[in-house]
Scaffold this motif. Structure first.
Motif, mmCIF file in Angstrom:
data_model
loop_
_atom_site.group_PDB
_atom_site.id
_atom_site.type_symbol
_atom_site.label_atom_id
_atom_site.label_comp_id
_atom_site.label_asym_id
_atom_site.label_seq_id
_atom_site.Cartn_x
_atom_site.Cartn_y
_atom_site.Cartn_z
ATOM 1 N N VAL A 29 11.049 3.344 -8.552
ATOM 2 C CA VAL A 29 9.939 2.716 -7.836
ATOM 3 C C VAL A 29 10.481 2.300 -6.474
ATOM 4 O O VAL A 29 11.452 1.551 -6.391
ATOM 5 N N ARG A 30 9.863 2.818 -5.414
ATOM 6 C CA ARG A 30 10.273 2.504 -4.037
ATOM 7 C C ARG A 30 9.229 1.586 -3.433
ATOM 8 O O ARG A 30 8.054 1.948 -3.332
ATOM 9 N N ASP A 90 0.815 -1.215 0.000
ATOM 10 C CA ASP A 90 0.000 0.000 0.000
ATOM 11 C C ASP A 90 0.850 1.267 0.000
ATOM 12 O O ASP A 90 0.326 2.361 -0.217
ATOM 13 N N ALA A 91 2.147 1.158 0.254
ATOM 14 C CA ALA A 91 3.013 2.331 0.359
ATOM 15 C C ALA A 91 4.012 2.443 -0.794
ATOM 16 O O ALA A 91 4.966 3.204 -0.715
ATOM 17 N N VAL A 92 3.797 1.711 -1.874
ATOM 18 C CA VAL A 92 4.700 1.752 -3.024
ATOM 19 C C VAL A 92 4.562 3.105 -3.724
ATOM 20 O O VAL A 92 3.454 3.605 -3.915
ATOM 21 N N THR A 93 5.699 3.705 -4.095
ATOM 22 C CA THR A 93 5.684 4.982 -4.809
ATOM 23 C C THR A 93 6.516 4.871 -6.077
ATOM 24 O O THR A 93 7.434 4.046 -6.164
ATOM 25 N N ALA A 94 6.182 5.698 -7.066
ATOM 26 C CA ALA A 94 6.934 5.748 -8.317
ATOM 27 C C ALA A 94 7.104 7.207 -8.712
ATOM 28 O O ALA A 94 6.139 7.972 -8.708
ATOM 29 N N ASP A 95 8.337 7.598 -9.043
ATOM 30 C CA ASP A 95 8.649 8.961 -9.459
ATOM 31 C C ASP A 95 9.493 8.915 -10.722
ATOM 32 O O ASP A 95 10.438 8.123 -10.814
#
Length: 154
Positions: free
Chosen positions: A135-136, A122-127
């Motif tokens: 992608v973190r 639920d806390a995956v991020t992409a920049d």
């Protein structure tokens, strides 16, 4: 195929350990995925075969990081999906003719990799910044190592 950088002789990522742990099941899943992708690409017309961006994977103390080189590709043309423990990075760039020779990659691109099971999905991020998609994927608190006190009678 994607390759990892900075590890001496470079080999395709599918032949490397990845994420620091040996997991035969995930190696089999990766192999199955690669075989499926091979047959999928083999049936596509030559001009429609997706290309694979250069990608590096890294394990930090609190997260897994996946970096893909996507120069010149706008963020609205990039899709990042996490399906169970498989990360999909897909998208595309239309071909533009401004001269006689086109010297950059265009068309569809696709990258897939398996991620470990100890993640907080639920806390995956992409920049996407400066042509690099990061992608973190945070690790979950449940998967962290801890010391357990041993009880009992002496």
């Amino acid at each position: 195929m994607p390759v990892r950088r900075g590890e001496g002789a470079q080999r395709p990522a599918r032949h490397q350990q990845g994420w620091g742990r040996h997991d035969p099941r995930s190696e089999f899943e990766n192999l199955w995925s690669e075989v499926g992708r091979f047959f999928q690409q083999g049936t596509a017309p030559a001009g429609e075969r997706p290309w694979v961006p250069l990608v590096e994977e890294e394990e930090a103390e609190d997260a897994y990081l996946v970096r893909a080189e996507l120069p010149g590709i706008p963020r609205e043309n990039v899709t990042v999906e996490l399906d169970a423990n498989e990360l999909h990075i897909t998208g595309g760039l239309r071909e533009e003719h401004h001269g006689k020779v086109l010297s950059r990659r265009t068309g569809r691109f696709s990258y897939r990799t398996m991620v470990p099971h100890d993640i907080d999905d639920d806390a995956v991020t992409a920049d996407l910044a400066d042509g690099v998609l990061t992608v973190r994927i945070p690790k979950s608190a449940q998967g962290k190592r801890r010391t357990i006190d041993v009880g009992g009678t002496a």
